[in-house]
Write an enzyme that holds these catalytic residues in place. Structure first.
Site, PDB file in Angstrom:
ATOM      1  N   MET A  58      -7.333   0.819  -1.188  1.00  0.00           N
ATOM      2  CA  MET A  58      -6.294  -0.087  -1.659  1.00  0.00           C
ATOM      3  C   MET A  58      -5.944  -1.135  -0.626  1.00  0.00           C
ATOM      4  O   MET A  58      -5.063  -1.949  -0.842  1.00  0.00           O
ATOM      5  CB  MET A  58      -5.032   0.705  -2.024  1.00  0.00           C
ATOM      6  CG  MET A  58      -5.034   1.245  -3.445  1.00  0.00           C
ATOM      7  SD  MET A  58      -5.090  -0.067  -4.691  1.00  0.00           S
ATOM      8  CE  MET A  58      -3.719   0.447  -5.756  1.00  0.00           C
ATOM      9  N   CYS A  59      -6.570  -1.067   0.564  1.00  0.00           N
ATOM     10  CA  CYS A  59      -6.367  -2.072   1.607  1.00  0.00           C
ATOM     11  C   CYS A  59      -5.087  -1.846   2.420  1.00  0.00           C
ATOM     12  O   CYS A  59      -4.155  -1.211   1.953  1.00  0.00           O
ATOM     13  CB  CYS A  59      -6.333  -3.513   1.062  1.00  0.00           C
ATOM     14  SG  CYS A  59      -7.663  -3.906  -0.072  1.00  0.00           S
ATOM     15  N   ARG A  60      -5.089  -2.388   3.589  1.00  0.00           N
ATOM     16  CA  ARG A  60      -3.926  -2.407   4.489  1.00  0.00           C
ATOM     17  C   ARG A  60      -3.869  -3.803   5.090  1.00  0.00           C
ATOM     18  O   ARG A  60      -4.914  -4.412   5.363  1.00  0.00           O
ATOM     19  CB  ARG A  60      -4.072  -1.372   5.628  1.00  0.00           C
ATOM     20  CG  ARG A  60      -4.278   0.089   5.195  1.00  0.00           C
ATOM     21  CD  ARG A  60      -3.002   0.782   4.773  1.00  0.00           C
ATOM     22  NE  ARG A  60      -2.543   0.371   3.451  1.00  0.00           N
ATOM     23  CZ  ARG A  60      -1.403   0.846   2.897  1.00  0.00           C
ATOM     24  NH1 ARG A  60      -0.638   1.723   3.541  1.00  0.00           N
ATOM     25  NH2 ARG A  60      -1.046   0.449   1.703  1.00  0.00           N
TER      26      ARG A  60
END
Lengths: 285, 285, 285, 285
Positions: D1-3
């Site tokens: 989901m990314c950071r």
């Protein structure tokens, strides 16, 4: 056979070397002019210093060709440094891998090489046997270039800690002597081509050399002045009138402006000292 | 710490190992189950044989993670082979570069390793000193794995040309003896983990070993039967009723089907002969 | 401007096209002969079929140059197929990314393109507006080539399910009509170059075309015979004596053997049917 | 989901965000804490400004994982900037390619996104239909993120040239309204997660939002003070006593120092103005 560039002097944007000149490093990556094989598409590398942050350089290498590299395009537009080195590779010895990309980095030194040692495999083992454990284990890649740099470092590390450009030049000569010994021991007669540049953020030395008397070394030029600038698509070295000096070493002339480029004589070195003074010195081995 | 798989037997599509099982190699690349560190995202490699074309294998390696690799997805859907090897890497010794990806290829042999030698740098030089020039120069990368394979190859090359799985096993033992000597000479006491698989297209040997009596070797299983199949999302080994045999060696069970997976006992090897017969053998060193 | 090759016929090792001929696809990647710009170093791709496994092809693409690619070297030595396509790219429209590498894959079809549409951005939107949702969403990259393929697929999908090489040729013509309309609407007068090959594992069509009467289309040849072989460094098409036919389409002649290469006339297509019969057909638009 | 991470304020070395904190961006690339899926190994990107050189940022992206990237390691040690953005990706919509890596760059703006729109394909076409030709043609990749940014840019481009953080916030709201309309038209009920950061070198806005009332948005924090420093392995925000302000927005807390991290309330934005003053604002749509 690779193309290289090194610079020391007034802060300048990487763009001025990599993209803006008519015969920029990027141009040389796909259409080099002063060498038989025009293609240098087997990866590239740039290294630069920001001494107000640290004495250690940063290095950016890639195994993609330089000519279509988005990251390099961006970097060149924002990296402004008073000491940098750039290299585009045509793989001879060694795979196309990041650990075979120039410049090579040891402590706060960077080195790039254009040329090669024929039949390098024949001397690889004896060269490594001459290395201390520190340099032996530091080696990461497969190129003759990195191995020669390790050998050079053996000699440089024996100099005083605050070494000068002359010490660097001496180390190049000691490296050459050792290389010739090893080549002779294995009866390698093909000329080794050794155009090399060394920088440590404060001094710079360029070597133009070949082991054979019968052939010419590869091309190598230097340029000195106040600052390298590009205006309206024309790049040139502004003449220096005093202490604001800059020196550049290149495999190929970046432009057709004749007065900007001085040939380093055959088998000579150009030494750039901490005060940016410049000296030519014959390789006496 | 890496995960590996090797297979010899009836022709099977690479998909059956890489993608289809619940705990496929791809699954293990981002979420391995039988090891502390679940991530094996530092490149991967597969090797396979088409003996009707040549005895030489093909190898496909990449420094991208295996889980999102379009090329691997395609390859696995069309490569059908009777002998293959696969590996997903968690880098311990050595950069993430193609020359550090398993399997390593020498002549018509392939080898993959799961494990490592602590403080490998301390013995690297003495290990290389034991190599003949041929293996010394063959080495391309930085990993302990490739160096151990080179050492193993020294012993294997001393066997008869038409060597058997027993000769391979002997060579693994000789490699272990040499490794232990070198570790002792440098007072390395941390256990070395040596789970290795060797194939040459016709025979296969798996080693499950650690140099320390105090710890368990890493997990290693084998499975034998007629053929490995996947139907309606369920993958299993079809029991063999005769000569149509297949054998697989894996770091982790690919499924929960208990009877498909036999543990290779601690410090043992599994030998798969040209006739696909299987033997377990204790490492006697 | 790219170089391409397509093949349908007797099973042949990929090596015979990619590496062995004097003017192999690899050679063309760094030194193409029959085009002004010799460098095709912005990635490459190969696609092939193993119809006994599945009707779907495998595709292997890379954004590295083809000339030093270890994976491709290995693949070419073990992939033997009766239908394949290969492409080396010189990026004009679109970044150097995998999704811009040819061949493009839709269902069981592959397509590669050599050429380009000038000022493609001017018609990109109207082209996409002509696509059904399926093809609109299938598009992954930025190239004019992939967009043209999507447009072609609209027409092909309207044909009967068991379409023939003639239906493929019709679809190419419909694509050309639509392209010309869009170019005219935006007053694009620069010639579009459309050398394209289509395969589906059983039939093959090559198009050699340019939208302008004033210029010649890019080079495109075909070769037909029994089988393409390489012996003692000489590659040639064995004349066919019956049903064992093979047909190849290439941007450049792979060798100097004149009788092996027939020019596809300007603005013509070469149609290869399921029975491997060959027909030339003029583009009537 | 990314950071993601964004920063505006006193010049700071990239290292302080990427490598030095306990829960640095690099740590989050392989072991994120505040999200279900801990792995963000599908490429990464950083963008930064040196406004004394140009208002245009540089962007460095890669499709390799961030955790073992030599180039990033070097860059982070020498890039010191007063405005930067960093992102590690877990691919949901779109291939692992450079054109799908965040941050996205348009004019002198950068944007990164953490979240996603379920069933994005259903609205992709209608979203693109809302774009002017300029933004339509600017789009390079396949991600929902880049498409949403293009939509946002339509609204931002309608503001006055010298827009403020409030104008940016307004544009985010207009983008949300349009997105909701399109989702409704296609009966998409799964919540869209929209954590986004925008910088232009002088102002910064962070959005923490989800389209559904039933679920919480993903985590997003900000931190403000004089300067972010790391001493003896401890990283913290020095409290500000006046004009020397710095503000950071992060997906995850970089450390356990509680007072350094303020939660942005659900469905709120944090606005950082040119004078570095900070305002929270509810998303009123």
């Amino acid at each position: 056979m690779c193309r290289l560039l090194a610079y020391l002097g007034q802060p300048v944007l990487m763009d001025k070397f990599l993209y803006e000149p008519d015969n920029s490093m990027i141009k040389q990556s796909f259409e080099a002019k002063e060498i038989e094989e025009p293609l240098n598409g087997d990866g590239f590398g740039v290294g630069w210093y920001h001494k107000h942050i640290t004495h250690q350089p940063a290095v950016f290498v890639s195994i993609y060709p330089a000519w279509n590299n988005r990251n390099l395009r961006y970097l060149a537009s924002l990296v402004q440094s008073d000491c940098l080195i750039a290299h585009v590779r045509a793989a001879s010895v060694g795979d196309v891998s990041e650990s075979n990309c120039h410049p090579f980095h040891y402590r706060n030194y960077l080195m790039a090489h254009n040329g090669g040692v024929e039949e390098f495999d024949k001397i690889k083992r004896s060269l490594k046997d001459r290395l201390s454990d520190e340099r032996y284990l530091w080696l990461k890649g497969q190129t003759d270039s990195e191995h020669l740099f390790a050998l050079f470092l053996e000699y440089l590390s024996a100099k005083k800690a605050d070494f000068t450009a002359d010490d660097v030049a001496d180390s190049f000569e000691e490296m050459i002597v050792a290389l010739k010994e090893m080549m002779e021991a294995k009866s390698i007669t093909a000329p080794a081509y050794l155009n090399m540049v060394f920088v440590d953020g404060e001094r710079m030395v360029g070597l133009r050399y070949t082991t054979s008397k019968e052939v010419k070394p590869l091309t190598l030029y230097y340029s000195e002045g106040s600052k390298y600038v590009c205006e309206d698509g024309v790049c040139y070295m502004v003449p220096s009138e005093g202490s604001d000096k800059s020196v550049m070493i290149v495999s190929e002339k970046l432009t057709d402006i004749a007065q900007d480029w001085k040939t380093i004589p055959d088998n000579h070195m150009v030494l750039v000292y901490k005060d940016l003074s410049v000296k030519l010195r014959k390789v006496e081995v």
